[in-house]
Design an enzyme around this catalytic site. Structure first.
Site, PDB file in Angstrom:
ATOM      1  CB  CYS A   1      12.091  30.472 -46.835  1.00  0.00           C
ATOM      2  SG  CYS A   1      11.371  32.114 -46.678  1.00  0.00           S
TER       3      CYS A   1
ATOM      4  CB  CYS B   1      13.784  33.760 -47.882  1.00  0.00           C
ATOM      5  SG  CYS B   1      12.844  33.387 -46.424  1.00  0.00           S
ATOM      6  CG  ASP B   2      15.820  31.426 -50.441  1.00  0.00           C
ATOM      7  OD1 ASP B   2      16.434  32.446 -50.084  1.00  0.00           O
ATOM      8  OD2 ASP B   2      15.775  30.387 -49.763  1.00  0.00           O
TER       9      ASP B   2
END
Ligand code: NAP
Length: 311
Positions: free
Chosen positions: A134, A137-138
């Protein structure tokens, strides 16, 4: 327990939320069960530029928030929980949601799909320690670092571009020379000076130490020469497609060879009368927020029609 509903929707992405808007406006008082990651894949995406009505683009989570509020406004009841079990052998259907039993006349399955993984050594061990599925997200964790994105579809192109916001260099690793991604997305990547292509590269393993330095590299084999080498990276983003969330319906609803639910003809009807499917869970082809929303609308109309004929 007499918790009987007319329409129950599983899934809070664009398909489920659009189904909820239509069912609520038809006075069917739908209940929508949203899982632990409400909003589906749009909540882990960045800017959506191709959803009609937003000429300046809209952030994925904001788009979901709009849909959620719209569904709520017309009377949708939301339950945050997980469906543990269901019985679709007779109507009303029965579902166990975190210990509560809910019965429903019709069911709309809009459970979406999740990111597919490579299944190579080191992947699960280093997940969260440099390996990610992701980018949204990261990505932030890789400021000024060298990373790679694996895949040759639109997701990989989108993530590679997005990750250049943080990373000093992004290598796009793809196992062939031709891309599944649309030409315009590939061109955007080609024009990005921070991105390099590594083609005909088959991922073999992730190297590194989860309890120490984390990911150190991706071992790849050249598909033509057979040469094996390690691409040194601090981060690796797997962007190779998705798997439909259909485990709950295994051996109950008809699926294709990849696990996607099968609908009858142009409708959203599954093989069980009264059960409908919408969004990515039944669509391995288009997989867009707008097509998911469209099929959510169709599922609500199909459910309404079914109730008219069967109540
Ligand atoms: P996809 O189109 O199925 O592409 C998956 C890619 O991963 C392919 O290039 C595939 O390689 C590669 N791959 C699969 N398994 C692999 C493995 N084991 N090892 C190495 N590589 C592997 O998936 P997607 O990119 O997630 O896109 C899915 C759908 O969503 C598409 O319809 C796409 O247009 C849409 N989408 C649109 C946007 C947008 O318009 N903004 C953004 C994201 C996604 P091969 O080509 O060799 O099979």
């Amino acid at each position: 327990m007499s918790n009987l509903r007319k329409v129950l929707i599983i899934g809070g992405g664009p398909a489920g939320l659009t189904a909820a808007i239509y069912a609520a406006r038809a006075n069917l008082k739908p209940v929508l069960i949203e899982g632990m990651q409400p909003g589906g894949q749009l909540t882990i995406t960045t800017e959506v530029e191709n959803f009609p009505g937003f000429p300046d683009g809209v952030m994925g989570p904001e788009l979901i928030d709009h849909m959620h509020r719209q569904a709520e406004k017309f009377g949708t009841e939301f339950i945050m929980g997980t469906v543990q079990n269901l019985d679709l052998s007779q109507r009303p259907f029965t579902l166990d949601v975190d210990g509560e039993t809910i019965r429903t006349e019709t069911l709309i399955v809009a459970t979406g799909a999740t990111a597919r993984l490579l299944g190579i050594p080191g992947e699960s061990e280093l997940m969260g320690y440099g390996v990610s599925a992701c980018a949204t997200c990261d990505g932030f964790f890789f400021k000024g670092k060298e990373i790679c994105v694996i895949g040759g579809g639109d997701s990989a192109m989108e993530e590679a571009n997005f990750l250049t916001t943080f990373a000093s260099k992004v290598t796009l690793v793809h196992r062939r020379e031709a891309f599944r991604a649309s030409p315009i997305m590939v061109e955007k990547v080609r024009q990005n000076p921070k991105i390099e292509f590594m083609l005909n590269a088959i991922p073999l393993s992730f190297k590194g130490d989860p309890s120490g330095s984390g990911l150190e590299g991706l071992e790849v084999k050249d598909a033509q020469s057979g040469e094996v080498r390690v691409l040194k990276v601090d981060g690796a983003f797997v962007a190779i497609g998705h798997t439909p969330t259909t485990q709950l319906f295994k051996d109950v609803l008809d699926t294709d060879e990849n696990g996607y639910l099968i609908c009858q003809g142009r409708s959203t009807a599954t093989n069980i009368p009264g059960v409908f499917a919408a969004g990515d869970v039944a669509d391995h082809h288009y997989r867009q927020a707008i097509t998911a929303a469209g099929s959510g609308c169709a599922a609500a109309l199909d459910a309404q029609h079914f109730l008219d004929l069967n109540s």
